[in-house]
Structure formats: C-alpha cells, structure tokens
Design a protein around this motif. Structure first.
Motif, mmCIF file in Angstrom:
data_model
loop_
_atom_site.group_PDB
_atom_site.id
_atom_site.type_symbol
_atom_site.label_atom_id
_atom_site.label_comp_id
_atom_site.label_asym_id
_atom_site.label_seq_id
_atom_site.Cartn_x
_atom_site.Cartn_y
_atom_site.Cartn_z
ATOM 1 N N ASP A 96 0.831 -1.212 0.000
ATOM 2 C CA ASP A 96 0.000 0.000 0.000
ATOM 3 C C ASP A 96 0.861 1.255 0.000
ATOM 4 O OD1 ASP A 96 -2.243 -1.571 0.021
ATOM 5 O OD2 ASP A 96 -2.553 -1.448 2.189
ATOM 6 N N ALA A 97 1.936 1.218 0.771
ATOM 7 C CA ALA A 97 2.812 2.389 0.853
ATOM 8 C C ALA A 97 3.398 2.697 -0.518
ATOM 9 C CB ALA A 97 3.933 2.144 1.859
ATOM 10 N N GLU A 98 3.735 1.650 -1.222
ATOM 11 C CA GLU A 98 4.295 1.846 -2.549
ATOM 12 C C GLU A 98 3.256 2.451 -3.486
ATOM 13 O OE1 GLU A 98 6.809 -0.947 -5.609
ATOM 14 O OE2 GLU A 98 6.692 -1.486 -3.494
ATOM 15 N N ALA A 99 2.026 1.981 -3.334
ATOM 16 C CA ALA A 99 0.940 2.505 -4.175
ATOM 17 C C ALA A 99 0.672 3.977 -3.884
ATOM 18 C CB ALA A 99 -0.327 1.679 -3.959
ATOM 19 N N LEU A 100 1.138 4.451 -2.755
ATOM 20 C CA LEU A 100 0.926 5.854 -2.391
ATOM 21 C C LEU A 100 2.181 6.695 -2.638
ATOM 22 C CD1 LEU A 100 -0.916 5.380 1.040
ATOM 23 C CD2 LEU A 100 -1.949 6.089 -1.119
ATOM 24 N N GLY A 101 3.202 6.057 -3.175
ATOM 25 C CA GLY A 101 4.428 6.788 -3.463
ATOM 26 C C GLY A 101 5.210 7.185 -2.225
ATOM 27 N N ILE A 102 5.085 6.394 -1.169
ATOM 28 C CA ILE A 102 5.794 6.686 0.073
ATOM 29 C C ILE A 102 7.241 6.222 -0.031
ATOM 30 C CG2 ILE A 102 5.861 6.264 2.575
ATOM 31 C CD1 ILE A 102 3.303 7.617 1.753
ATOM 32 N N GLY A 103 8.153 7.112 0.310
ATOM 33 C CA GLY A 103 9.562 6.733 0.323
ATOM 34 C C GLY A 103 9.845 5.821 1.503
ATOM 35 N N ARG A 104 10.845 4.987 1.335
ATOM 36 C CA ARG A 104 11.189 4.060 2.407
ATOM 37 C C ARG A 104 11.890 4.754 3.574
ATOM 38 N NH1 ARG A 104 10.970 -1.945 2.556
ATOM 39 N NH2 ARG A 104 9.595 -2.376 0.818
ATOM 40 N N ALA A 105 11.514 4.362 4.773
ATOM 41 C CA ALA A 105 12.269 4.827 5.936
ATOM 42 C C ALA A 105 13.615 4.112 5.928
ATOM 43 C CB ALA A 105 11.507 4.501 7.217
ATOM 44 N N ASP A 106 14.551 4.605 6.720
ATOM 45 C CA ASP A 106 15.858 3.959 6.756
ATOM 46 C C ASP A 106 15.797 2.622 7.465
ATOM 47 O OD1 ASP A 106 17.721 6.068 5.582
ATOM 48 O OD2 ASP A 106 16.553 7.203 7.037
ATOM 49 N N GLU A 155 -8.787 -0.133 -1.425
ATOM 50 C CA GLU A 155 -10.012 0.214 -2.162
ATOM 51 C C GLU A 155 -9.835 1.536 -2.887
ATOM 52 O OE1 GLU A 155 -13.337 0.712 0.491
ATOM 53 O OE2 GLU A 155 -12.499 -0.767 1.887
ATOM 54 N N VAL A 156 -9.356 2.527 -2.141
ATOM 55 C CA VAL A 156 -9.257 3.866 -2.704
ATOM 56 C C VAL A 156 -8.215 3.919 -3.809
ATOM 57 C CG1 VAL A 156 -8.843 6.286 -2.167
ATOM 58 C CG2 VAL A 156 -10.011 4.824 -0.509
ATOM 59 N N ALA A 157 -7.108 3.231 -3.598
ATOM 60 C CA ALA A 157 -6.032 3.265 -4.591
ATOM 61 C C ALA A 157 -6.417 2.546 -5.880
ATOM 62 C CB ALA A 157 -4.756 2.658 -4.015
ATOM 63 N N SER A 158 -7.462 1.738 -5.817
ATOM 64 C CA SER A 158 -7.896 1.078 -7.037
ATOM 65 C C SER A 158 -8.741 2.021 -7.892
ATOM 66 C CB SER A 158 -8.692 -0.190 -6.709
ATOM 67 O OG SER A 158 -9.912 0.154 -6.104
ATOM 68 N N LYS A 159 -9.240 3.091 -7.278
ATOM 69 C CA LYS A 159 -10.067 4.043 -8.029
ATOM 70 C C LYS A 159 -9.359 5.353 -8.332
ATOM 71 C CE LYS A 159 -14.500 4.390 -6.982
ATOM 72 N NZ LYS A 159 -15.711 4.572 -6.147
ATOM 73 N N TYR A 160 -8.427 5.717 -7.471
ATOM 74 C CA TYR A 160 -7.724 6.989 -7.670
ATOM 75 C C TYR A 160 -6.228 6.740 -7.718
ATOM 76 C CZ TYR A 160 -12.223 8.954 -6.487
ATOM 77 O OH TYR A 160 -13.556 9.259 -6.488
ATOM 78 N N ASP A 161 -5.559 7.494 -8.601
ATOM 79 C CA ASP A 161 -4.129 7.273 -8.684
ATOM 80 C C ASP A 161 -3.431 7.919 -7.484
ATOM 81 O OD1 ASP A 161 -3.936 9.989 -9.363
ATOM 82 O OD2 ASP A 161 -4.189 9.520 -11.476
ATOM 83 N N PRO A 162 -2.199 7.476 -7.237
ATOM 84 C CA PRO A 162 -1.486 7.966 -6.058
ATOM 85 C C PRO A 162 -1.321 9.480 -6.069
ATOM 86 C CG PRO A 162 -0.056 6.635 -7.478
ATOM 87 C CD PRO A 162 -1.439 6.447 -7.958
ATOM 88 N N GLN A 163 -1.174 10.045 -7.254
ATOM 89 C CA GLN A 163 -1.003 11.493 -7.335
ATOM 90 C C GLN A 163 -2.226 12.220 -6.789
ATOM 91 O OE1 GLN A 163 -0.313 9.379 -9.809
ATOM 92 N NE2 GLN A 163 1.786 9.747 -10.456
#
Length: 465
Positions: free
Chosen positions: A100-110, A280-288
């Motif tokens: 999910d984090a990847e689908a939201l464009g979240i950068g990885r923590a260290d 659910e939300v990421a399947s309808k709206y893009d991460p941007q």
RNA sequence: GUCGGGAUAACAUAGGGGCCAUGUGGUGGACUGCAGAUCCUCAUACGGGAGUUCAAAUCUCCCUCCCGACCCCA
C-alpha cells in the motif's frame, strides 16, 4: 528564512534547530499490523513522507525510522481467529503495508524496526527503568511504570496527573499501585506468545517498544518525533517518561502531530468501523490524486474524507497536470520567447517559504497554481520559449520529488513524438477536406490510448491524459 | 469536566493589522466544425459580541458552536 515547526510540547511554532548541525533524526510512529491500513494511516504516512523529503531537499541528512507494532492484543486475537501464529499474521500485514505504501508513493524509511525483533533492547530498558526506581514488578510478573515517581507528568498533554486520574475511564487493575500506572511488560497468559524475561514469560507493553527502538537506533535524544494526534496521550506521553527514566533527558526536541481524517464529522478509525482501506481507494484513484488530496490541506487540520472530496482533488489536480503536459508540448516545439526565469524563481521562493512555515503544503501548492496561471497565459499567447517551458518543467520535477502529484512517467519518447507528428499531419489533411468523421475517430481512438489531441489556434497539440 | 485544534464566499482550503488569496463549481465572453484545454470577466468571505487602532478576517477579551484526546488508535 528558516524552517519553523509547530511543536506539540510547547504549543508554539518554533525555529527548527537540529541537535547535530545539518542532520535530522526523526521517528514516526507506525501502525499495529493486524489489518490493512486505511486512509487515516495514509494521511499520516503521506504527510511525514513529505516532511522527510522536504528536510532532505533543504539539505539535511535525515535518518528516518518508522516502527511496526507486531506484538499486541489485537494481533493475538486476530491470529487466534485465523488459527495462525501471531507473528505470521503480522508479517502478512507488514507485506500489505509495503504494498500500500508503494501505491501511495511513500519513500522508504531507513529502518523499520519491529517489536518482536527488539526484545533484547526492550527488556534491557525495562530493567533499567526498574533499577532507576521508576517501575515495579507486580505479583503476576508484569512490570508497571510508576507515574507518581515523575514530577511533571503531562507535559505533552498539557494536563496534570490529577486531572487525568479524575476523568479517566481506566479499568480497575488490582496489580497496579496507582491506577494511572501503565504496563511496560505484560506477563503472558497461558498459551500466549511470549518471551523470556527476568520477570518470567511475557511481552512488552505498547509504549516501551518505541522508547527502546528509538534509543537503540537513534540514540538518547532525537530531533523530531511524529505521529497522529490521537497518539499524544497516552502513547507519546508515556514514551517520554520511559526514556527519561533511563536517560534523564527529554526524548525529542520537536513533537509533530497530524490531524485526524474524519468521515461525516467523526474520526476515521478501526473501532468505529468507518474506515476506507487504502487498497479500495487506490484502485479508483491514482497515487497522485490521493497525495494531492492530503497535501492540499495543512497537516494539522482535521480533514473530512469523502468520495466527492477526492473527485474535487482529481479535478483540481487536472489543472496542474494539463499545464504540465502543455509545457511538455511547448518544450518539444522548439519555439522562441520568454525564458521564464523570474516566474520560476518567484514560484520556488514562494514554495519554499510555505514549506518552511511548518510544512504548509497547501500554501506550496497554491504557489504552483499561481505559476500554472502565468505559464498558461504565456502558452496561450505563445510568449514562452521551449527553454522557458523546460525550465518550469524542471522546477516542477524538482518539487515533485516531495509532493508526488505530477505524472510520473517520462515523456521524452522520440519515437512517439515522430509517430504523433505523422498522425497529426494526416488528420490535418482529413480536416482540410472536411472529413470530420474520420478526423474525430482518430482523436477518439487516441483518447482510448490516453493521448489527448487538442485543436487550437496555434495548431494541434497533444499530450498524455 | 480538563486539555488541544478549529469556525474564511455554494463547496474545499491558504493567509494572519491596510495591498487582486487558491482550487472546484457557477456567470458572461474570446477561441472553435465538434470536443476539450486555455485565457479574459463577474458574483458570493472571513461564527457572534465588545475593545485596541487612522485601519481588524488578522491583535485582546467574552460568548456560541464543531472536531479530537482523556480505554484502543495514524
């Protein structure tokens, strides 16, 4: 101009001064992994993702840690229902978290420490707290933190211990000396997952893991501690006590808390059952679009979630994306005109000024709309050069490293450019001979391929949808 | 109850003593074979009440209302 941060500890906006010059140690509370994450978690993740990225953009060397609570009552209960070991359940939801984090464009923590893998650190810390006289072992082998031993309980919550005690809804626990005391080590019930400790088999209390992981990975004191504002009490308050019981020093210089996502005026939460999964939300709206939606308001403000709000975010973002596409189109055209230096620099200054002011991403986005207005005007009257368009684009890409709201795929596909030139030329011939049906069909079919054709006074333009 | 955050045009949000705030939606134009995009234009604001000030949406005080925290929570 310097960075200011609203500090929950003082209730004020303060100049940010790191412990070590040029470096930032930040810890953001993660999630308890017993289910998929929901949009409320997404807000927190996107907000702190932006914070970390802006700190790096500003030149700080950032060490960012986010934890997973993978041992806890709810995990144990869910695992029992599912008939699998608790750590298997939590491992599953950690995988889902990253998906999910990847689908939201979240950068990885260290580092993503887990409670289950930090047991030595946790046990050592519990022992130290006991040795220092701030905790006691109860008859059943649990260890409780003795809140009356600290003089200034409630610094983060801004309430006195007596206030809290009189209003609390804490269940009477005969093991506790004071009902406000909290468990830093819980003795295991028969058959329950447990670790060996000097107090017998058990598992950590909720708050101790963060204190222990921060200490072992970042040291005695960190710059920024973040999380949702629902964690202020008791979680963060107690983290402060535990760490100070060992170090005698404040745990973090700045405490940042994001506002809650609400549904119809109520907090979105698992317990209320009014949550929307990121999946659910990421399947309808893009991460941007999702990122734009969250970053288009200040992180501390409450935000009411609705499908309409996401639709509006989508419509708003489209304006910026259209502008971005039009700039790309101009950049390809090899045209002369303004180099847009002043406009770009003005936007950059305004953008940074906003983010420097307690990470006001809304203000930063507003600067983008202002710039889009200016460049649209220049595009409309043809006064922007290809270099100017490229300059603006390069600025947008630069700041998008933090926001993540512009289209991610590159557009410099030479082959595609040539193919489009050919198609546009052919369609132009068709239009000249008034074969509109065929001309429209070309446009429609390109639209199916996510390419938009626009007939303008300056000729035909194309861009990706 | 105690703490914290709020109340800005139809809606969503920035701003924070004087200057055309932003977006969505709406109005009327320009462009146009159509569609779309874009530009121009117009309208609708600062919860209520006192006070400070030449000047308050912005500062001070009071009130009303909303959300959150006080068991778990991002």
């Amino acid at each position: 101009m310097s960075l200011k941060i609203h500090n929950t500890l003082t209730g004020k906006k303060e100049d940010f001064v790191p412990i070590d010059q040029g470096k930032v140690k930040i810890y953001v509370c993660g999630v308890t992994v017993y289910d998929d994450i929901h949009m409320g978690h997404a807000r927190s993740m996107i907000v702190f993702d932006m914070v970390v990225k802006y700190l790096r953009y500003s030149g700080y060397e950032v060490t960012h840690i986010t934890n997973f609570t993978d041992v806890d009552d709810k995990i144990i209960n869910r695992a029992n229902e599912a008939g699998i070991p608790p750590l298997e359940l939590s491992a599953r939801y950690i995988r889902e978290y990253f998906r999910d984090a990847e689908a939201l464009g979240i950068g990885r923590a260290d580092i993503y420490p887990k409670a289950s893998e930090s047991m030595d650190d946790i046990i050592a810390m519990v022992r130290e707290i006991i040795d220092n006289g701030f905790a006691y072992e109860a008859e059943d082998g649990s260890v409780y933190f003795s809140v009356r031993k600290v003089k200034d309980y409630g610094r983060l919550t801004h309430r006195s211990l007596d206030d809290m005690e009189s209003s609390g809804r804490i269940a009477e626990d005969p093991m506790k000396k004071d009902q406000m005391d909290f468990a830093i080590w819980k003795s295991a019930k028969p058959g329950e997952i447990s670790w060996d400790s000097p107090w017998g088999k058990g598992r950590p209390g909720w708050h101790i893991e963060c204190s222990a992981m921060i200490r072992s990975h970042l040291g005695d004191k960190i710059d920024i501690h973040g999380g949702g504002n629902d964690l202020i009490f008791p979680h963060h308050e107690n983290e402060i006590l535990q760490t100070e019981a060992c170090t005698g020093e404040p745990l973090a210089n700045y405490w940042m808390h994001n506002g809650m996502l609400q549904v119809k005026g109520e907090k979105m939460s698992k317990s209320l059952g009014n949550f929307f999964r990121v999946k659910e939300v990421a399947s309808k709206y893009d991460p941007q679009t999702i990122r734009f939606y969250f970053l288009n308001t200040h992180y501390m403000s409450p935000l009411i979630y609705s499908e309409d709000a996401l639709e509006e975010a989508s419509a708003s973002l489209k304006r910026l994306v259209n502008n971005y596409r039009d700039l790309q189109s101009r950049s390809r055209a090899g045209a002369a005109g303004s180099d847009m230096v002043a406009e770009t620099e003005e936007a950059r200054a305004s953008f940074r000024e906003s983010l420097d002011d307690d990470f006001n991403s809304r203000g930063a986005i507003e600067a983008l709309f202002v710039l889009a207005k200016k460049t649209n005007k220049a595009l409309a009257d043809g006064s922007i050069s290809s270099e100017g368009a490229e300059r603006v684009l390069s600025f947008l890409r630069e700041i998008d490293g933090m926001l993540g709201i512009y289209p991610s795929e590159g557009l410099s596909d030479d082959t595609l450019d040539k193919v489009m030139d050919i198609l546009i030329a052919i369609r132009g011939e068709l239009r000249k001979s008034k074969q509109y049906k065929m001309a429209d069909e070309i446009r429609d079919r390109l639209a199916d391929a996510d390419i938009v054709l626009e007939d303008t006074a300056d000729g035909v333009k194309w861009k990706r949808a």
